[in-house]
Every structure is written in C-alpha cells, then in structure tokens.
Design an enzyme around this catalytic site. Sequence first.
Site, PDB file in Angstrom:
ATOM      1  N   SER A 247       0.848  -1.184   0.000  1.00 22.19           N
ATOM      2  CA  SER A 247       0.000   0.000   0.000  1.00 22.19           C
ATOM      3  C   SER A 247       0.884   1.233   0.000  1.00 22.19           C
ATOM      4  CB  SER A 247      -0.899   0.001   1.239  1.00 22.19           C
ATOM      5  OG  SER A 247      -0.121   0.341   2.370  1.00 22.19           O
ATOM      6  N   LYS A 248       0.223   2.386  -0.015  1.00 22.87           N
ATOM      7  CA  LYS A 248       0.964   3.646  -0.089  1.00 22.87           C
ATOM      8  C   LYS A 248       1.993   3.793   1.022  1.00 22.87           C
ATOM      9  CE  LYS A 248      -1.854   6.741  -2.774  1.00 22.87           C
ATOM     10  NZ  LYS A 248      -3.183   7.355  -2.674  1.00 22.87           N
ATOM     11  N   ARG A 249       1.731   3.137   2.162  1.00 20.63           N
ATOM     12  CA  ARG A 249       2.695   3.231   3.266  1.00 20.63           C
ATOM     13  C   ARG A 249       4.072   2.720   2.844  1.00 20.63           C
ATOM     14  NH1 ARG A 249       1.990  -0.229   7.041  1.00 20.63           N
ATOM     15  NH2 ARG A 249       0.520  -1.499   5.871  1.00 20.63           N
TER      16      ARG A 249
END
Length: 473
Positions: A247-249
Amino acid sequence: MSAPVRVRFAPSPTGYLHIGGARAALLNWLWARHTGGKFILRIEDTDQERSTEDAVRAILDGMRWLGLDWDEGPDVGGPFGPYFQMQRLGLYKEYAEKLVKAGKAYACYCSKEDLDAQRELAKAEKRQFIYPGTCRDLAYDPSRRHVIRFRLPKLLELTFTDLVKGAITRPGSTLQDEVIVRADGVPLYNFGAVVDDVTMEINLVARGDDHVNNTAVQVLLYEALGYPVPAFAHLPMILGADKTRLSKRHGATSVTAYRDMGFLPEAVVNYLVRLGWSHGDQEIFTMGELVKHFGFDHVGATASVFNPEKMVWVNQTWVKSLPPAELARRALPYYRAAGLEVEGDPRLPDVAKAYQERAKTLVDLVSQSRCYFAPVEMDPKAQEKFLGSDAAPILQAIRDGIAASAALDAAGLEKLFHDVAAARSLGLGKVAQPVRVALTGGTASPGIYDVILLLGREESLARLDAGLKLAGG
Ligand code: GLU
Ligand code: ZN
C-alpha cells in the site's frame, strides 16, 4: 488443437493503475502474446459512485506506457475499445432474464428495511447472515421494484482447479442466493464479470487472489449460463517489506508514479514479471524474451515482497543498456519537466552516453546533466572545499591551456591535465576536482575530459573564469 487463448484484464476504474493490477494485466498480456491468443481490456465501471473518468484515463495511460495493447473492443469507428460495462447493461439484462426464465434466478422484492433487520438479528445472534430465500417461489412481476437473485443449486461443496494454487474447495453452506442485478438494472460484480467472460469467450481468468472467494459463485454462474468454466489462475498479492499488503505506506504503488520518477517501462515490466515468476536465474528480460518464456506454470503460489531497491537496480541496468540516442530520446520529457528546453541539442546522445553509467533513473540523468543546458548552480559546500585560493593557479593553468589548444580533444586534454599536475607535483585528482566544481557546480561528474568536451571551448572558458573569480584568482 485446443482453442486459441482468450484472456482479459478487468480493472475497476476507482483509482490509478496499481502495481498489483499492472502485474495481472502484464501476465495476461504475455500469455496472449506467447500463445498467439487475444488479450481483452474491460473496464468494470458498475460502481458508479467510485468510478471516475480520471481513473479510466490513468489506467489506459498506464497500460499504454507499459506497452500492453489490447486486441478487441466495441466498434467505435476508430481505434477500438476498451469495453465498458456500463455500455453493456442491455446484455446483463438479457442474460438475467434468460436465467429467470430457466428458473435459475428469480426476482426478490424484499425491502432494504426487511433485509437490514434480518442482518441485525443475525449479527446479534453472532451468525453469518444468509438470505433465507424468502422470494424464491414468488411469481415474476416485473412491475414491482425488485432485484434479481441467483438461485443457488443444492450442493455440498464446490471445487475448482487453479493453475497457481491447485484445487480449491468451498463449502456450499457459505454460499447463498446472491443478488446478480440491482433494482436499477446494474449488475453486481460476479454477474457482470461472468456474463462478460461468457460473451467475450474468455477461457483463462488470471487475476489477483483477492477474488478467490468469488470464484465458486462464478463457476456456478458459468454453469447456469451453459458455458464451459474457464481455467483460473489466482495471482498472489504483492506485499510490502513488513509482509502486509502493498500500500501507499510502502512507497509509490501506481504505475504512472514510477514513470514520473523516471523509470523505464521495460524495467517496470521486467521487475513486475519477476515478482512471482521465474525462468532459471535470469533477472533481466526483454519483452521479446518474456513473450517467449512466459507461462503460468512458473508463477509461484506464495506472495512476493516488493523490493524498491531491486526495482531501482533493474531500472539502472536498463538505463545502462539502452543505446545513448534512444536514452536521450526517452529523457526528453523529463528535461522538459525540469524546465530545460533541450530538444534538438546535438550533444544529447553524448550527454546520455557520458551519464548512463551513473544515472539510476531518467530523472537522475536529467538532474545530473542539468549543467550542460543551464547555468551552473554552485553547490556551496563544493565551492568552499574546492574553490579556495589554492585552486586559482590550477584553474588559471587549465584555462590557459584550453584557450591555447588548437583543437579540443581527449588526448590533448589528458596531456594538459598531466602537465599541470606534474608541474605542481599534484595528483591528477587535485587538479581535476576544482575544475569539475567550476564547470559543473558539484563534485560528481563523468570524466573531466568528457565534461569539457560536452561543454565546448567557449562555455568551458567562461565557467573557468567564473570559477577563478570565486577562488579569488
Ligand atoms: N474489477 C475487478 C477488480 O478490479 C476484476 C476482477 C476480475 O478480474 O474478475 O478487482
Ligand atoms: Zn426477497
């Protein structure tokens, strides 16, 4: 002879083209190209609240940038396709009615309030809500507001074979008469996807394994529609370094973000395909090699971890291997984005050649080679360290040597630098470094003779003069 392969990629346009989606698209595309089959792009835009035009554009942009072209689509009197589900509502209606006529689906008139109340009750009793079949035997009255539900055949369990995961079994008790068409005529995912797979004659469905749980119902729907069940290949999710879903993390997850960061599409394709597919120990593949070697039999069943450093390494390898003129051509939009109008500059291929061993990305190439197309931006630290008063005589000697040389060439420059170093009993680096800082504004560059040749005599002299001033010479 078996039927030609027909595969598809069916993204929902609710966001950009994600790395995981791109990998699914790529593997389908490769399989179609490997077998001489067809690859179909279908936009599943039935979630009208979350689907956007921008997302459609981002997906198409991403596909085109990666070089994943599609083979069929509605005839729109120009370049065709892709298919959009919202343009095919009539078809879903037709197929739903067929099922209703055959007794394999039925109209459900239950109100939302009734269903919500039943759901609440199930929750309070800590059991899974399963639609109890209230409307199963009611007469069909199209004038009443209704949804269409699939009539689940009696079954203990359902098993299908997956090319990646092997046999997968789902107990019948976890399935229900699910809604296939909403009251407004828009199909739910399972039904829209199956009707499309049927009418597009898809014979292999390869997609992310987040859809494994939908597959049992889909198998029953293919059967209800009297269509041979396609083969399935459910691709393991891509994980971040912490083993949670990417994910964007974990950094950029959209394909176009990698384009904007200066990755080459070849490298992104190369990296994505290697996430979970292998061919011996080979790491670097051209598209042609991938088409030649790809098969689902070597797609791994376990999730792979996205490794940004490795992706950079793959990109760097590709940057090094492109012919310099081609690399320069690819870098043009990035120069433009950096505010540098370089188009038509005859030095571009030589600049690309001088920097391709050092640049990890096209953005890197542009920022490292900026000094040939824009005034020097002096790095204050480099200036302080290398353009002090002791640099002045060195800069002066090199300056005079260049001014006096008949023709500027690598051999002449080499002799000049050696002479200046020898006359002062200095190492070559001690001569080159102040010159480098004066010419480029920083301490890192390709060989200093290349830098001077790329800048040319006039510009080199002007920059050495400016450097001399800074050094108090
Ligand atoms: N629209 C679905 C998604 O984006 C596609 C599922 C499928 O390939 O069947 O997840
Ligand atoms: Zn009902």
